[in-house]
Design a protein around this motif. Structure first.
Motif, mmCIF file in Angstrom:
data_model
loop_
_atom_site.group_PDB
_atom_site.id
_atom_site.type_symbol
_atom_site.label_atom_id
_atom_site.label_comp_id
_atom_site.label_asym_id
_atom_site.label_seq_id
_atom_site.Cartn_x
_atom_site.Cartn_y
_atom_site.Cartn_z
ATOM 1 N N THR A 81 0.816 -1.213 0.000
ATOM 2 C CA THR A 81 0.000 0.000 0.000
ATOM 3 C C THR A 81 0.851 1.265 0.000
ATOM 4 O OG1 THR A 81 -0.167 -0.017 2.414
ATOM 5 C CG2 THR A 81 -1.901 -1.172 1.194
ATOM 6 N N HIS A 82 2.159 1.121 0.078
ATOM 7 C CA HIS A 82 3.054 2.280 0.007
ATOM 8 C C HIS A 82 2.879 2.930 -1.360
ATOM 9 C CE1 HIS A 82 6.667 4.725 0.015
ATOM 10 N NE2 HIS A 82 6.831 4.438 1.299
ATOM 11 N N PRO A 83 2.717 4.262 -1.418
ATOM 12 C CA PRO A 83 2.462 4.921 -2.703
ATOM 13 C C PRO A 83 3.614 4.861 -3.704
ATOM 14 C CG PRO A 83 2.699 6.542 -0.952
ATOM 15 C CD PRO A 83 2.681 5.199 -0.299
ATOM 16 N N ASP A 84 4.842 4.673 -3.245
ATOM 17 C CA ASP A 84 5.991 4.554 -4.147
ATOM 18 C C ASP A 84 6.848 3.377 -3.685
ATOM 19 O OD1 ASP A 84 7.918 4.914 -6.048
ATOM 20 O OD2 ASP A 84 8.546 6.910 -5.361
ATOM 21 N N ALA A 85 6.282 2.191 -3.799
ATOM 22 C CA ALA A 85 6.933 0.976 -3.299
ATOM 23 C C ALA A 85 8.290 0.738 -3.956
ATOM 24 C CB ALA A 85 6.021 -0.231 -3.499
ATOM 25 N N THR A 86 8.399 0.991 -5.238
ATOM 26 C CA THR A 86 9.660 0.752 -5.948
ATOM 27 C C THR A 86 10.790 1.607 -5.385
ATOM 28 O OG1 THR A 86 8.424 0.188 -7.946
ATOM 29 C CG2 THR A 86 10.743 0.719 -8.233
ATOM 30 N N SER A 87 10.536 2.892 -5.195
ATOM 31 C CA SER A 87 11.564 3.792 -4.650
ATOM 32 C C SER A 87 11.879 3.470 -3.194
ATOM 33 C CB SER A 87 11.122 5.246 -4.760
ATOM 34 O OG SER A 87 11.007 5.621 -6.112
ATOM 35 N N ALA A 88 10.859 3.115 -2.419
ATOM 36 C CA ALA A 88 11.077 2.779 -1.007
ATOM 37 C C ALA A 88 11.944 1.528 -0.883
ATOM 38 C CB ALA A 88 9.746 2.578 -0.303
ATOM 39 N N CYS A 89 11.675 0.515 -1.698
ATOM 40 C CA CYS A 89 12.494 -0.702 -1.675
ATOM 41 C C CYS A 89 13.926 -0.395 -2.092
ATOM 42 C CB CYS A 89 11.891 -1.768 -2.585
ATOM 43 S SG CYS A 89 10.360 -2.492 -1.958
ATOM 44 N N ALA A 90 14.063 0.442 -3.120
ATOM 45 C CA ALA A 90 15.403 0.818 -3.587
ATOM 46 C C ALA A 90 16.166 1.563 -2.489
ATOM 47 C CB ALA A 90 15.297 1.671 -4.842
#
Length: 153
Positions: A81-90
């Motif tokens: 549900t994080h709005p920017d999951a890709t950037s947060a994981c990175a």
């Protein structure tokens, strides 16, 4: 030394047994049952990474009222549900899983000295390791300067 020779003997027995199987000299063999499709899809060579992230007002997570929460799964792909999951994981990968690095207030930030604490938490599993992280910012200005992409939801 005894363990080494035992290992060599075991390897030789397996090699000979494999040769007998290849020659067809065994009388009976049972083929293993194929794994169900659901089991094949959930198996992985990489450890799981799934987190529950929260932000709230209070000095610590025990006293804070949770204002917002988000889920973040980084493997096999960035979802949640994080709005920017890709950037947060990175961001977490770039920090090597060190959540303290992700909550460092940017140098040169000018904030008031008011005490209006905001606490952020990350709870779950990162690359197979259990994570329980908590960080308290002194006020909303510090939180904005230090929470980065991971806690921006």
């Amino acid at each position: 030394m005894r363990y080494i020779t035992g290992g060599i003997a075991m390897g030789a027995a397996l090699a000979l047994g494999g040769g007998l199987l290849a020659a067809g000299t065994t009388t009976a063999s049972a083929a293993p049952a194929p794994a169900p499709a659901s089991a094949i899809q959930t198996q992985s060579l990489y450890a799981s990474s799934a987190l529950v992230l929260t932000t709230g007002h209070g000095a610590n997570s025990a006293e804070a009222s949770v204002d917002r929460a988000a889920t973040l799964t980084c493997f096999p792909k960035a979802t949640g549900t994080h709005p920017d999951a890709t950037s947060a994981c990175a961001a977490v990968r770039a920090a090597g899983g060190d959540f303290e690095k992700l909550t460092t207030i940017k140098s040169g930030t000018a904030c008031t000295k008011e005490w209006n604490p905001i606490v952020v938490t990350a709870d779950g599993v990162w690359e197979g390791k259990r994570i329980r992280f908590e960080h308290t910012f002194g006020n909303p200005c510090e939180a904005k300067a230090g929470k980065g992409t991971l806690f921006e939801f």
